[in-house]
Design an enzyme around this catalytic site. Structure first.
Site, PDB file in Angstrom:
ATOM      1  N   TRP A   6       0.829  -1.211   0.000  1.00  0.00           N
ATOM      2  CA  TRP A   6       0.000   0.000   0.000  1.00  0.00           C
ATOM      3  C   TRP A   6       0.858   1.254   0.000  1.00  0.00           C
ATOM      4  CZ3 TRP A   6      -4.404  -0.242  -2.086  1.00  0.00           C
ATOM      5  CH2 TRP A   6      -5.204  -1.378  -1.955  1.00  0.00           C
ATOM      6  N   ASP A   9      -1.724   6.621   6.371  1.00  0.00           N
ATOM      7  CA  ASP A   9      -2.785   5.777   5.840  1.00  0.00           C
ATOM      8  C   ASP A   9      -3.073   4.729   6.910  1.00  0.00           C
ATOM      9  OD1 ASP A   9      -4.408   3.965   4.588  1.00  0.00           O
ATOM     10  OD2 ASP A   9      -3.039   3.518   2.934  1.00  0.00           O
ATOM     11  N   LYS A  17     -12.630  -1.503   6.355  1.00  0.00           N
ATOM     12  CA  LYS A  17     -11.914  -2.502   7.157  1.00  0.00           C
ATOM     13  C   LYS A  17     -12.280  -2.383   8.633  1.00  0.00           C
ATOM     14  CE  LYS A  17      -8.824  -2.789   3.446  1.00  0.00           C
ATOM     15  NZ  LYS A  17      -8.055  -1.895   2.601  1.00  0.00           N
TER      16      LYS A  17
END
Ligand code: PLP
Length: 362
Positions: free
Chosen positions: A103, A173, A197
């Protein structure tokens, strides 16, 4: 409700059953309005109360530090990968990225399209099986910000401590571990997370940022890509993802009921502890992918001796009612995502299944 799957999906992921049931109860007639929350104006008092409640509840869980604002945006965390450099990485500046895995690399790719970047720390040489050492980052004078990925969802690593970046804003993030534990928001200029999530359903991206950062957008940027547009309009410049925001508010209420972030952290440590113990006690049959000190409490990645055996594990686990245990297609192996809403009992059942699988195939 006995037909709930043992859900280890990486995202969208398990939601608390209590939240789903509450949403179900008011799905058709939202609190006596004669309509669903999905059917009403985002400019009306009923929706706006929910919207504002979600934002203030989120800040309250983080200790309500002054000078921070919550935004509800769309386009996922992936859009933030671009919006962050578009808004902050202006001419003459450079942006630091902590290169911790899949990511982080996606965030870096977008920033490079916009401006100058540098790698502030990296664990690439360790194939991202540990978090990079961020103990003493050297930052140039013209650093616009430093970006970090608090939890690498695919590799299964998680930072325990965040770097001190001094006056340079630290941006995180937190898509796959926001609100899994207490953290000091004041360390950060901005944190953001796709909701699907740990916060709710997909469709909304939560941004929490220092107010002054949200006023810095360069004048040439299109309206919808500017943080100042959304900050000045309380995330109501255009139609927000109203149902998703409502669900986030319900998940936040549930977190309060679990004892807030301290309570959630304790539960997450028990859950992750149980699973890692099972892996470590298997005599090498199951092998954790990540170095001990970097192991994630949210995404537990592990391998078996062969890909064939891993395939069989996935197949037999599915037959036994387990969902989502296949590792990400880019890294293979196995992964159990055990976000806030995954109950302890699901992990207990998984550990029992793992033991059973080892006895029949070990
Ligand atoms: C899932 C995930 C993303 C991508 O989120 P989208 O909302 O699908 O854009 C980004 N970062 C991390 C750490 C993630 O886990």
């Amino acid at each position: 409700m006995s037909n709930r799957a043992y859900n280890f999906n990486a995202g969208p992921a398990a939601l608390p059953l209590e939240v789903l049931e509450r949403a179900q109860a008011e799905f058709v007639d939202f609190r006596g309005t004669g309509m669903s929350i999905m059917e009403m104006s985002h400019r009306g008092a009923v929706y706006e109360a929910v919207h504002n409640e979600a934002a203030s509840r989120l800040l309250k869980l983080l200790g309500s530090p002054s000078g921070y604002q919550v935004l509800f945006l769309q386009g996922g965390a992936s859009t933030q990968f671009a919006m962050i450099p578009m808004n902050f990485l202006t001419a003459g500046k450079t942006a630091g990225y902590v290169k911790s895995g899949s990511w982080a690399n996606k965030a870096i790719k977008e920033a490079k399209l916009i401006g100058e970047t540098f790698i502030a720390a990296s664990s690439e040489e360790n194939k991202y099986m540990s978090v990079p050492d961020v103990g003493s980052l050297k930052l140039p004078d013209n650093a616009a910000y430093v970006h970090i990925t608090s939890n690498e969802t695919i590799e299964g690593t998680q930072f325990r401590k965040f770097p001190d970046t001094g006056s340079v804003p630290l941006i995180a993030d937190m898509s796959s571990d926001i609100l899994c534990r207490p953290f000091d928001l004041k360390q950060f200029g901005m944190v953001y997370a796709g909701a699907q999530k740990n916060l709710g359903p997909s469709g909304v991206t939560v941004v929490i940022a220092r107010e002054e950062l949200l006023r810095e957008s360069p004048k040439h940027l299109p309206t919808m890509f500017r943080y100042d547009t959304h900050a000045e309009n309380n995330s109501l410049y255009n139609t927000p993802p109203s149902f998703s925001v409502y669900m986030v508010n319900e998940v936040l209420k549930w977190i309060e009921e679990q004892g807030g972030l301290q309570g959630i952290e304790q539960k997450n440590e028990q859950k992750a502890g149980l699973l890692y113990e099972a892996i470590d006690a298997s005599g090498g049959f199951y092998r954790g992918c990540v170095e001990q000190g970097s192991r994630s409490t949210m995404n537990v990645t592990f391998r078996l001796a062969s890909e064939e055996l891993e395939k069989l594990f996935v197949k037999e686990s599915e037959q036994a009612g387990f969902v989502g245990l296949k590792g990400h297609r880019s890294v293979g192996g196995l992964r159990a995502s055990i976000y806030n809403a995954v109950p302890y009992d699901s992990i207990k059942a998984l550990v029992e299944f793992m033991d059973h699988f080892q006895k029949s195939h070990g």
